[in-house]
Design a protein around this motif. Structure first.
Motif, PDB file in Angstrom:
ATOM      1  N   MET A   1       5.268   9.907  -5.981  1.00 57.42           N
ATOM      2  CA  MET A   1       3.879   9.503  -6.119  1.00 57.42           C
ATOM      3  C   MET A   1       3.037  10.697  -6.586  1.00 57.42           C
ATOM      4  O   MET A   1       3.178  11.790  -6.094  1.00 57.42           O
ATOM      5  CB  MET A   1       3.361   9.029  -4.768  1.00 57.42           C
ATOM      6  CG  MET A   1       1.966   8.466  -4.829  1.00 57.42           C
ATOM      7  SD  MET A   1       1.438   7.916  -3.206  1.00 57.42           S
ATOM      8  CE  MET A   1       1.258   9.462  -2.350  1.00 57.42           C
ATOM      9  N   ASP A 155       5.072  14.256   3.107  1.00 60.42           N
ATOM     10  CA  ASP A 155       5.759  13.417   2.119  1.00 60.42           C
ATOM     11  C   ASP A 155       4.772  12.407   1.520  1.00 60.42           C
ATOM     12  O   ASP A 155       4.326  11.470   2.196  1.00 60.42           O
ATOM     13  CB  ASP A 155       6.916  12.696   2.829  1.00 60.42           C
ATOM     14  CG  ASP A 155       7.750  11.892   1.843  1.00 60.42           C
ATOM     15  OD1 ASP A 155       7.274  11.630   0.716  1.00 60.42           O
ATOM     16  OD2 ASP A 155       8.878  11.508   2.227  1.00 60.42           O
ATOM     17  N   ASP A 156       4.432  12.608   0.245  1.00 58.31           N
ATOM     18  CA  ASP A 156       3.454  11.736  -0.411  1.00 58.31           C
ATOM     19  C   ASP A 156       3.893  10.272  -0.407  1.00 58.31           C
ATOM     20  O   ASP A 156       3.067   9.362  -0.323  1.00 58.31           O
ATOM     21  CB  ASP A 156       3.230  12.180  -1.861  1.00 58.31           C
ATOM     22  CG  ASP A 156       2.534  13.535  -1.927  1.00 58.31           C
ATOM     23  OD1 ASP A 156       2.139  14.052  -0.857  1.00 58.31           O
ATOM     24  OD2 ASP A 156       2.407  14.069  -3.041  1.00 58.31           O
ATOM     25  N   SER A 157       5.208  10.052  -0.489  1.00 61.37           N
ATOM     26  CA  SER A 157       5.680   8.663  -0.538  1.00 61.37           C
ATOM     27  C   SER A 157       5.464   7.966   0.810  1.00 61.37           C
ATOM     28  O   SER A 157       5.370   6.750   0.868  1.00 61.37           O
ATOM     29  CB  SER A 157       7.153   8.613  -0.938  1.00 61.37           C
ATOM     30  OG  SER A 157       7.936   9.162   0.106  1.00 61.37           O
ATOM     31  N   GLN A 160       1.449   7.262   0.898  1.00 60.59           N
ATOM     32  CA  GLN A 160       0.937   6.185   0.045  1.00 60.59           C
ATOM     33  C   GLN A 160       0.731   4.861   0.788  1.00 60.59           C
ATOM     34  O   GLN A 160      -0.374   4.307   0.767  1.00 60.59           O
ATOM     35  CB  GLN A 160       1.864   5.985  -1.166  1.00 60.59           C
ATOM     36  CG  GLN A 160       1.307   5.015  -2.200  1.00 60.59           C
ATOM     37  CD  GLN A 160       0.059   5.558  -2.886  1.00 60.59           C
ATOM     38  OE1 GLN A 160       0.135   6.460  -3.712  1.00 60.59           O
ATOM     39  NE2 GLN A 160      -1.103   5.042  -2.520  1.00 60.59           N
TER      40      GLN A 160
END
Ligand SMILES: [Zn+2]
Length: 1024
Positions: A1, A155-157, A160
């Motif tokens: 992401m 962790d961007d994922s 999100q």
């Protein structure tokens, strides 16, 4: 992401608003049109119009009030509409209304967020659709993860989906400044609108975000202000008293506590802001026509904020202006002269904790009277950022003010509600970058090396960080770590630098700066900066630099505040992120190791290491006997500085409790040491205040309360009425009034008005209490001045500072002291270095050679051995020039035709010293101060090149090395004069003991007078 920054241009703003609008064809200003199906409260609406002084001060958002069959309008409590003339509600009534709202609407929830110093409640009100309020717990758990991205491994994922599912919290705070009275009613009515109105834009707000409101921040001050306003209404035609006290301790400065966190309101608001994981803190003020959204403000911006925040300021500020411009409301702007440098403002709690800080200045009349207001040219002129300025004169009502506050807030809430995803993304990004600080811009950590001599002050600093919700750790074992190389800019010659080969540069750097390692002992305190609130720790512990040629010529507040300097503790700034792998453990109880008692015996000794709590011990253990060592000594392998405390006849359990509470380490000694000492008892302290201003002294009063030093609080009027001050007091503290002249202090307020009381009455139940008087106008008077002189002459100690030091000088209380001309030097709330001149003075007990101090404006003293104008001026300065004659500039002239006799060069004085007097000057001169009564300099500014520690300093030579703390003598007593403020905003723990030491040693302050005028220094310095 991938996160990309989305700056919403104005075009985007309106596209968004139109896109979400229900109608296909939107009329002008129709984004904020009401729901035509919803009935309006006609009577309420009529009065909105009646109380608004001009139609252009209304907007489609507030020109009507929707009706509800079940939810009461503010009229239910106020008896009239919000912003009606002649009416201000107490906090209690404001709360009563919000609780009625809560009872009648499932879109409203009220919570207590804490108490004030005087025990009044503070509340927060959440408003949103019931689905949101019901899901608030789960939502908050998601926001908590976004606010601490360590929980999702950065962790961007994982971020999100949390962002996708969450709704934000927008926190609005009202009336922190008690004389700015409009916000509570504006917020009551806005809450009603948010809860009741069915217009599409309101429905959109409440279904996409939680609006959180604290309608009254300074509750103690609000109730006093309402009292005062009631007095005014009951006394038509009379001049009403000033609001002598706002909060319990401070007035306007309650909005300067976001660093020190000493006030209940600051801690409560931060608790609510972080507890709800809000994204915005929007604080309401009332001092500029008609709406200065100083979200954008002016530079310099605070150097420790995430750049995304600056973009958010621009985005929200300019959008807000544009929207209100579209509505045709004059006098709305967002750029101005408020710089966003100091993080001391309440709103900055958000700026320093990964949120968005915002502030409105709307236009208030300081009450609910409708008034003709005449603006200044600065206020009504058109500038590039204020194309639609307010008119030069205007009839202005509280309702007008409420219209602007509500319209501003509702338009910005509307914009925010359409961009929640964007702002939640930013919230996450800012939080993540705060955690990544050690590997991005750095530093990695700050360390307070374990050192028992500093523990007491370390704990006070750590408690500030703890109040800021900063995590604190302790090293489990000793660590050796490389110190960062300090790279100094080469200011000498840019051209020359370019010619130098790089290798040579490096070598020079190494030679100059000697990168070294440092051993950090086990137990050292560590502030890791890989934590969510690293920015506030960095902003407080780092140093500040304000360039003298910065385009901003009017710093709004202090330019320097470095807490490591002002708390006088050693703080090591580490940049090597590898250090973070060292073994350390979270500190959960800072007091766990505070105050140890070791050794054996029945005499107790406390080594003086500059703890600020030794004086308090005397008040806590009244049955014990205390003595103060006048010289250093060693006992049981421990070194005790001069000023160490010896205690006999102590009740040990009580002593142990006190030592723990005061964070003092004690040692039992088998025998009383033979060192020279004198007995000390708990001094009787009077704390004198004026009725001119109580804020600056309020910070002192707060420090005394927090340190546990009792005092009798007396106005200058009461001091003047005391028959014999010496029989009741040992010390009179006269803390700064705040820019008062000596005439102001003596005369008080002009007597040509009616009497102006500050008293508890049936009409004004919240006045009085802290102190009271039937008439605030009279000052100290000349009789009071004589009482003070008599008190000092008979052996009392008077402590003065800044304007009260000037008062002491002007009124003959401090013979031989004058204020030094500051020439062209410039200081604006800067941290400067100072040096002890009188190391043997009891005031210096526990201190090293130097001390960082905060200077408001560079004030310093000159010292003289005569009264009047210094020690006689020599027209031909023997040091500056040689006379015309033979020889070169460095040679001497030789008169011809006789044997030359070189004149004896008079001794040269340092800038902090009095000019020595020769026989000629002392002969038959009644102005000469007897040696025993000459002022003694305790502390002086450092030399020019070392003077600046943090903040702004320009042309420091004129004040460098001048005296800043002086002990003046009058009769057998002492008058202490401070040119710097040693007790300031809870920020200057390092200099507190200059005051506390002098109180403890009030009858032992005098230094031996021998050699006082003999000068031994000859190097450096400027001659005057
Ligand atoms: Zn204000």
């Amino acid at each position: 992401m991938r996160f990309t920054h989305r700056y919403a241009s104005l075009g985007t703003v309106f596209t968004l608003c139109i896109a979400f609008s229900a109608a296909a064809q939107v009329p002008l200003g129709g984004n904020f049109a009401r729901d035509p199906k919803q009935p309006i409260d006609q009577s309420y609406t009529d009065r909105i119009h009646k109380y608004t002084t001009e139609p252009r001060f209304l907007s489609p958002l507030v020109e009507y009030l929707p009706a509800s069959a079940t939810v009461p309008t503010p009229e239910k409590v106020l008896g009239d509409v919000a912003g009606a003339p002649d009416m201000l509600p107490y906090a209690e009534d404001v709360y009563k209304y919000f609780r009625l709202l809560e009872k009648s609407s499932n879109r409203v929830k009220v919570v207590t967020i804490g108490q004030t110093e005087e025990g009044r409640e503070m509340i927060a009100v959440a408003i949103a659709d019931p689905e949101l309020l019901k899901a608030q717990k789960e939502n908050d758990a998601r926001l908590a993860q976004l606010s601490d991205p360590r929980t999702i491994g950065l962790d961007d994922s994982k971020a999100q989906p949390l962002i996708d599912k969450s709704f934000p919290v927008y926190y609005i705070t009202g009336t922190i400044h008690s004389t700015e009275t409009g916000a509570p009613t504006a917020l009551m009515e806005m809450a009603y609108r948010l809860a009741v109105d069915d217009s599409p834009y309101i429905k959109y707000i409440r279904s996409h975000m939680i609006v959180l409101i604290t309608p009254v921040v300074e509750v103690d001050g609000r109730d006093r202000m309402v009292d005062l306003y009631k007095w005014h209404k009951a006394h038509p035609g009379e001049t009403w008293p000033r609001l002598s006290y706002w909060g319990h301790y401070v007035a306007h400065d309650n909005n300067r506590d976001a660093m020190g966190m000493t006030l209940a309101l600051t801690r409560n608001v931060l608790g609510a802001y972080l507890g709800w994981h809000a994204q915005v803190l929007h604080d309401l003020h009332e001092s500029e026509p008609f709406l200065y959204d100083n979200t954008v403000g002016d530079g310099p911006y605070n150097a420790w904020i995430d750049p995304t925040l600056a973009d958010e300021w621009a985005e929200l500020g300019w959008n807000n202006v544009a929207q209100m411009q579209a509505l045709g409301m004059p006098g709305v702007y967002t750029h101005g002269d408020f710089d966003t440098w100091s993080p001391g403002y309440l709103m900055f709690l958000a700026g320093m904790h990964n949120g968005i800080s915002r502030l409105y200045e709307t236009f208030g009349n300081g009450g609910a009277d409708t008034e003709k207001r005449e603006l200044t040219p600065e206020q009504y002129s058109r500038t590039w950022y204020r194309q639609n300025p307010p008119p030069a004169t205007v009839v202005w009502s509280q309702r007008d003010n409420n219209n602007y506050e509500e319209t501003g807030l509702l338009t910005t809430l509307s914009y925010f509600s359409h961009n929640t995803h964007h702002f939640l993304e930013n919230y996450y990004i800012k939080s993540k970058r705060s955690v990544e600080k050690p590997t991005l811009e750095g530093p990695a950590a700050y360390v307070l090396p374990a050192n028992s001599a500093e523990t007491n002050r370390q704990l006070q600093l750590l408690k500030v960080l703890e109040a800021q919700h900063v995590e604190i750790q302790q090293l489990m074992a000793e660590v050796e770590v490389a110190l960062p190389v300090v790279k100094k800019p080469d200011n000498k010659n840019a051209g020359e630098k370019e010619e130098k080969p790089a290798a040579k540069d490096d070598k020079a750097t190494k030679k100059d700066d000697k990168p070294t390692t440092v051993k950090l002992p086990a137990g050292s305190y560590v502030i890791r900066l890989d934590q969510p609130y690293s920015r506030v720790a960095d902003a407080l512990l780092d140093k500040q630099y304000w360039a003298p040629d910065d385009p901003q010529k009017h710093p709004y507040d202090d330019t320097g505040w470095s807490y490591s300097q002002l708390f006088n503790v050693k703080v090591t700034r580490l940049t090597d992120a590898k250090f973070l792998q060292s073994k350390m453990a979270m500190v959960t109880d800072l007091d766990a190791n505070a105050g140890k008692l070791t050794g054996n015996g029945s005499t107790y000794a406390i080594a003086n290491t500059g703890q600020t709590s030794m004086l308090a011990l005397l008040y806590q253990l009244k049955q014990s006997h205390f003595a103060l060592a006048e010289k250093p000594f060693d006992a049981q392998g421990i070194h005790f500085n001069a000023g160490s405390l010896l205690i006999t006849d102590a009740d040990e359990p009580a002593l142990v409790t006190s030592l723990h509470n005061l964070a003092l380490d004690g040692v039992r000694l088998s025998a009383t040491p033979t060192v020279a000492s004198h007995p000390v008892t708990a001094p009787r302290v009077a704390f004198m205040h004026t009725w001119l201003g109580t804020q600056t002294e309020g910070w002192w009063r707060q420090a005394f309360d927090r340190a546990g030093i009792p005092f009798t609080y007396m106005s200058t009027q009461k001091i003047a009425a005391e028959a014999d001050l010496n029989s009741k007091f040992d010390v009179i503290v006269f803390a700064p009034v705040g820019r008062a002249s000596s005439t102001d202090i003596i005369d008080g307020l002009p007597m040509w008005t009616n009497p102006m009381p500050w008293q508890k009455t049936v009409l004004t139940p919240n006045l009085g209490a802290i102190d009271e008087t039937a008439d605030t106008r009279p000052g100290l008077g000349y009789e009071g001045l004589e009482k003070l002189k008599s008190f000092v002459s008979k052996g009392g100690l008077l402590i003065t500072c800044e304007d009260t030091a000037r008062f002491a000088i002007d009124t003959g209380l401090a013979p031989g002291v004058s204020v030094a001309p500051s020439a062209d030097s410039r200081v604006v709330g800067s941290v400067l270095s100072s040096v002890f001149v009188a190391k043997a003075s009891p005031m210096a007990y526990g201190y090293g050679d130097s001390l960082p101090v905060i200077s408001a404006d560079g004030m310093a003293f000159n010292i003289s051995n005569t009264l009047g104008r210094g020690g006689g001026r020599m027209l031909m300065d023997p040091y500056a020039h040689r006379p015309t004659g033979r020889g070169g500039p460095d040679e001497i002239d030789i008169p011809q035709g006789r044997v030359n006799v070189e004149p004896e060069t008079p001794p040269k004085q340092q800038p902090w010293e009095a000019k020595a007097l020769n026989e000629e000057q002392t002969r038959n001169n009644p102005q000469v101060i007897p040696p025993s009564e000459r002022p003694q300099v305790i502390l002086r500014f450092d030399e020019t090149k070392n003077l600046l520690l943090s903040g702004l300093l320009d042309k420091g030579a004129a004040i460098a090395e001048h005296a800043i703390v002086v002990d003046a003598h009058l009769g057998s007593g002492n008058v202490l004069l401070f040119a710097i403020n040693p007790i300031y905003r809870g920020e200057t723990i390092g200099s507190y003991n200059l005051v506390f030491n002098s109180i403890l040693n009030h009858d032992h302050l005098n230094l031996p007078v021998a050699n006082q005028t003999k000068n031994t220094h000859n190097e450096g310095g400027v001659d005057h």
